[in-house]
Design a protein around this motif. Structure first.
Motif, PDB file in Angstrom:
ATOM      1  N   ALA A  11       0.847  -1.199   0.000  1.00 50.77           N
ATOM      2  CA  ALA A  11       0.000   0.000   0.000  1.00 50.77           C
ATOM      3  C   ALA A  11       0.877   1.241   0.000  1.00 50.77           C
ATOM      4  O   ALA A  11       1.631   1.492   0.946  1.00 50.77           O
ATOM      5  CB  ALA A  11      -0.914  -0.006   1.224  1.00 50.77           C
ATOM      6  N   ASP A  12       0.802   2.008  -1.070  1.00 48.14           N
ATOM      7  CA  ASP A  12       1.612   3.222  -1.206  1.00 48.14           C
ATOM      8  C   ASP A  12       0.902   4.132  -2.202  1.00 48.14           C
ATOM      9  O   ASP A  12       0.349   3.656  -3.188  1.00 48.14           O
ATOM     10  CB  ASP A  12       3.019   2.848  -1.711  1.00 48.14           C
ATOM     11  CG  ASP A  12       4.043   3.951  -1.457  1.00 48.14           C
ATOM     12  OD1 ASP A  12       5.068   3.654  -0.820  1.00 48.14           O
ATOM     13  OD2 ASP A  12       3.810   5.104  -1.897  1.00 48.14           O
ATOM     14  N   ASP A  13       0.910   5.438  -1.941  1.00 46.99           N
ATOM     15  CA  ASP A  13       0.205   6.349  -2.858  1.00 46.99           C
ATOM     16  C   ASP A  13       1.034   6.686  -4.091  1.00 46.99           C
ATOM     17  O   ASP A  13       0.526   7.267  -5.038  1.00 46.99           O
ATOM     18  CB  ASP A  13      -0.211   7.631  -2.129  1.00 46.99           C
ATOM     19  CG  ASP A  13       0.977   8.351  -1.532  1.00 46.99           C
ATOM     20  OD1 ASP A  13       1.781   7.676  -0.854  1.00 46.99           O
ATOM     21  OD2 ASP A  13       1.112   9.568  -1.747  1.00 46.99           O
ATOM     22  N   GLU A  14       2.321   6.335  -4.064  1.00 43.64           N
ATOM     23  CA  GLU A  14       3.159   6.668  -5.221  1.00 43.64           C
ATOM     24  C   GLU A  14       3.463   5.420  -6.051  1.00 43.64           C
ATOM     25  O   GLU A  14       4.053   4.466  -5.550  1.00 43.64           O
ATOM     26  CB  GLU A  14       4.458   7.323  -4.754  1.00 43.64           C
ATOM     27  CG  GLU A  14       4.235   8.767  -4.295  1.00 43.64           C
ATOM     28  CD  GLU A  14       5.445   9.310  -3.563  1.00 43.64           C
ATOM     29  OE1 GLU A  14       6.427   9.652  -4.225  1.00 43.64           O
ATOM     30  OE2 GLU A  14       5.391   9.337  -2.320  1.00 43.64           O
ATOM     31  N   MET A  15       3.037   5.498  -7.305  1.00 45.66           N
ATOM     32  CA  MET A  15       3.166   4.353  -8.206  1.00 45.66           C
ATOM     33  C   MET A  15       4.625   3.909  -8.361  1.00 45.66           C
ATOM     34  O   MET A  15       4.900   2.717  -8.470  1.00 45.66           O
ATOM     35  CB  MET A  15       2.574   4.740  -9.572  1.00 45.66           C
ATOM     36  CG  MET A  15       2.076   3.557 -10.370  1.00 45.66           C
ATOM     37  SD  MET A  15       0.926   2.519  -9.418  1.00 45.66           S
ATOM     38  CE  MET A  15       1.268   0.930 -10.145  1.00 45.66           C
ATOM     39  N   LEU A  54       3.222  -1.154   4.274  1.00 48.82           N
ATOM     40  CA  LEU A  54       2.298  -0.037   4.399  1.00 48.82           C
ATOM     41  C   LEU A  54       3.017   1.304   4.500  1.00 48.82           C
ATOM     42  O   LEU A  54       3.771   1.548   5.443  1.00 48.82           O
ATOM     43  CB  LEU A  54       1.441  -0.288   5.656  1.00 48.82           C
ATOM     44  CG  LEU A  54       0.338   0.664   6.015  1.00 48.82           C
ATOM     45  CD1 LEU A  54      -0.690   0.783   4.897  1.00 48.82           C
ATOM     46  CD2 LEU A  54      -0.355   0.193   7.304  1.00 48.82           C
ATOM     47  N   ASP A  55       2.766   2.137   3.520  1.00 52.27           N
ATOM     48  CA  ASP A  55       3.331   3.483   3.508  1.00 52.27           C
ATOM     49  C   ASP A  55       2.669   4.306   4.613  1.00 52.27           C
ATOM     50  O   ASP A  55       1.447   4.255   4.780  1.00 52.27           O
ATOM     51  CB  ASP A  55       3.056   4.101   2.126  1.00 52.27           C
ATOM     52  CG  ASP A  55       3.654   5.489   1.981  1.00 52.27           C
ATOM     53  OD1 ASP A  55       4.599   5.814   2.724  1.00 52.27           O
ATOM     54  OD2 ASP A  55       3.182   6.240   1.109  1.00 52.27           O
ATOM     55  N   ILE A  56       3.477   5.035   5.376  1.00 45.71           N
ATOM     56  CA  ILE A  56       2.876   5.860   6.436  1.00 45.71           C
ATOM     57  C   ILE A  56       2.229   7.109   5.849  1.00 45.71           C
ATOM     58  O   ILE A  56       1.104   7.454   6.193  1.00 45.71           O
ATOM     59  CB  ILE A  56       3.935   6.243   7.494  1.00 45.71           C
ATOM     60  CG1 ILE A  56       4.352   4.988   8.258  1.00 45.71           C
ATOM     61  CG2 ILE A  56       3.361   7.283   8.467  1.00 45.71           C
ATOM     62  CD1 ILE A  56       5.431   5.220   9.294  1.00 45.71           C
ATOM     63  N   ASN A  57       2.942   7.759   4.939  1.00 50.74           N
ATOM     64  CA  ASN A  57       2.426   9.015   4.396  1.00 50.74           C
ATOM     65  C   ASN A  57       1.594   8.813   3.143  1.00 50.74           C
ATOM     66  O   ASN A  57       2.119   8.638   2.052  1.00 50.74           O
ATOM     67  CB  ASN A  57       3.587   9.961   4.076  1.00 50.74           C
ATOM     68  CG  ASN A  57       4.311  10.379   5.347  1.00 50.74           C
ATOM     69  OD1 ASN A  57       3.681  10.762   6.334  1.00 50.74           O
ATOM     70  ND2 ASN A  57       5.625  10.252   5.331  1.00 50.74           N
ATOM     71  N   MET A  58       0.295   8.831   3.340  1.00 49.58           N
ATOM     72  CA  MET A  58      -0.630   8.761   2.205  1.00 49.58           C
ATOM     73  C   MET A  58      -1.697   9.816   2.442  1.00 49.58           C
ATOM     74  O   MET A  58      -2.104  10.036   3.593  1.00 49.58           O
ATOM     75  CB  MET A  58      -1.276   7.369   2.112  1.00 49.58           C
ATOM     76  CG  MET A  58      -0.310   6.261   1.726  1.00 49.58           C
ATOM     77  SD  MET A  58      -1.124   4.658   1.488  1.00 49.58           S
ATOM     78  CE  MET A  58      -1.492   4.192   3.172  1.00 49.58           C
ATOM     79  N   PRO A  59      -2.165  10.486   1.378  1.00 47.99           N
ATOM     80  CA  PRO A  59      -3.243  11.465   1.559  1.00 47.99           C
ATOM     81  C   PRO A  59      -4.513  10.729   1.989  1.00 47.99           C
ATOM     82  O   PRO A  59      -4.668   9.555   1.677  1.00 47.99           O
ATOM     83  CB  PRO A  59      -3.409  12.086   0.169  1.00 47.99           C
ATOM     84  CG  PRO A  59      -2.775  11.135  -0.779  1.00 47.99           C
ATOM     85  CD  PRO A  59      -1.749  10.358  -0.024  1.00 47.99           C
ATOM     86  N   SER A 106      12.894   1.598   5.248  1.00 45.79           N
ATOM     87  CA  SER A 106      12.936   3.011   4.877  1.00 45.79           C
ATOM     88  C   SER A 106      13.294   3.226   3.409  1.00 45.79           C
ATOM     89  O   SER A 106      13.967   2.406   2.780  1.00 45.79           O
ATOM     90  CB  SER A 106      13.875   3.774   5.800  1.00 45.79           C
ATOM     91  OG  SER A 106      15.047   3.033   6.008  1.00 45.79           O
ATOM     92  N   LYS A 107      12.747   4.322   2.898  1.00 45.09           N
ATOM     93  CA  LYS A 107      13.016   4.736   1.517  1.00 45.09           C
ATOM     94  C   LYS A 107      14.274   5.598   1.516  1.00 45.09           C
ATOM     95  O   LYS A 107      14.464   6.353   2.464  1.00 45.09           O
ATOM     96  CB  LYS A 107      11.844   5.549   0.971  1.00 45.09           C
ATOM     97  CG  LYS A 107      10.569   4.738   0.797  1.00 45.09           C
ATOM     98  CD  LYS A 107       9.489   5.555   0.119  1.00 45.09           C
ATOM     99  CE  LYS A 107       8.386   5.904   1.102  1.00 45.09           C
ATOM    100  NZ  LYS A 107       7.166   6.423   0.520  1.00 45.09           N
ATOM    101  N   PRO A 108      15.095   5.589   0.474  1.00 43.54           N
ATOM    102  CA  PRO A 108      14.989   4.719  -0.708  1.00 43.54           C
ATOM    103  C   PRO A 108      15.245   3.249  -0.370  1.00 43.54           C
ATOM    104  O   PRO A 108      16.024   2.951   0.526  1.00 43.54           O
ATOM    105  CB  PRO A 108      16.085   5.280  -1.631  1.00 43.54           C
ATOM    106  CG  PRO A 108      17.058   5.952  -0.717  1.00 43.54           C
ATOM    107  CD  PRO A 108      16.259   6.471   0.429  1.00 43.54           C
TER     108      PRO A 108
END
Ligand code: MG
Length: 296
Positions: A11-15, A54-59, A106-108
């Motif tokens: 789950a991430d808002d960035e493709m 799971l991405d923490i930062n999603m709108p 963590s990203k990257p």
């Protein structure tokens, strides 16, 4: 016992992040969600994932909120969650772990680390699932065991009482099982137990019906939201299906392996599940008295 590869929800808002993770985890089956709302739906689908990245930062609904919702629902609370974050602070990391996440990435992304962490958590999850399954399965007949039956009977009974709905119970007992074991040996006795248990389970078609081995040659079928008339029909189906297995009985006076079934249904006088149980047992006794291979 071999374990399948596993299913991962990303789950991430960035493709772009999703694409990297899907490529990194190409050994697994991946499911994607681009919003927190979708992540919740996909985590609680009929085929739930073994692990969630799971991405923490999603709108909209963020990762923390998704985590909170999933951990508060029995259907999804045991799915491990790994948070994806950009350089988390100690506070962020603590918050996530306290909410029930198992790890952080963590990203990257470093593909090697992602793969190693995912592999560890998938393995742990699958071992846990296997243990949980063994814990509630009867080893000989492969249907639910007594522990599972007791739990399910208690829960279903409480639910039926609360919602004032119907509930029925069947006690199924193999006829003339002792002479079968004595004459043909335990190997064949065990084979009959397995065949009969499987036939009982396959006679049930609704997801909430449960067949369990009660002990010895006795089985129990729990039928939530079922009135007595319908329970008797199901019992008759079970009885017929077992008769048509045409399992040989070693006593020459007995044509084949059959079962007797006692049926009971919840009524206002019953305050505990044991009452339902006792009544089915009495009916089973009656079925034996009037000649076996029948439903009472
Ligand atoms: Mg994001």
């Amino acid at each position: 016992m071999s374990l399948n590869k596993g299913r991962i929800l990303i789950a991430d808002d960035e493709m772009v992040n999703i694409k990297v993770l899907v490529a990194t985890l190409s050994d697994y089956e991946t499911v994607i969600a681009k919003t927190g709302e979708h992540a919740v739906i996909k985590a609680q689908a009929s085929q739930p994932p073994d692990l969630i990245l799971l991405d923490i930062n999603m709108p909209g609904m963020d990762g923390y909120e998704v985590c909170r919702i999933l951990k508060n629902n029995p259907a999804s609370c045991s799915i491990p969650i790994i948070f994806i974050t950009v350089q988390a602070s100690v506070e962020d990391e603590t918050k996530g772990l306290e909410m029930g996440a198992v790890d952080y990435i963590s990203k990257p992304f470093s593909p090697g680390i992602v793969r190693a962490r995912v592999a560890n958590h998938i393995e742990l999850k699958q071992q846990r699932d296997l243990l949980e399954k063994l814990n509630v399965t009867d080893p000989l007949t492969k249907i639910a065991n007594r522990r599972r039956m007791d739990d399910y009977l208690m829960t279903s009974f409480a639910q039926a009482k609360r919602s004032k709905s119907d509930m029925s119970l069947l006690m199924v007992d193999i006829d003339n099982f002792k002479p079968l074991n004595d004459l043909a040996g335990h190997g064949y006795g065990d084979e009959c137990l397995y065949q009969v248990a499987q036939a009982i389970e396959q006679s049930l078609s609704r997801p909430n019906d449960l067949a369990a081995r009660f002990g010895g040659e006795e089985f129990c079928v729990i039928l939530p939201a079922t009135e007595l008339k319908c329970a008797r029909e199901i019992a008759e189906e079970v009885r017929k299906n077992i008769e048509s297995l045409q399992l040989h009985h070693p006593d020459e006076n007995i044509e084949r392996v059959t079962v007797s079934i006692g049926c009971s249904a919840i009524d206002d006088s019953m305050s505990e599940a044991i009452a339902l149980f006792k009544q089915a047992d009495e009916k089973l006794y009656e079925a034996k008295e009037i000649g076996r291979n029948c439903v009472v």
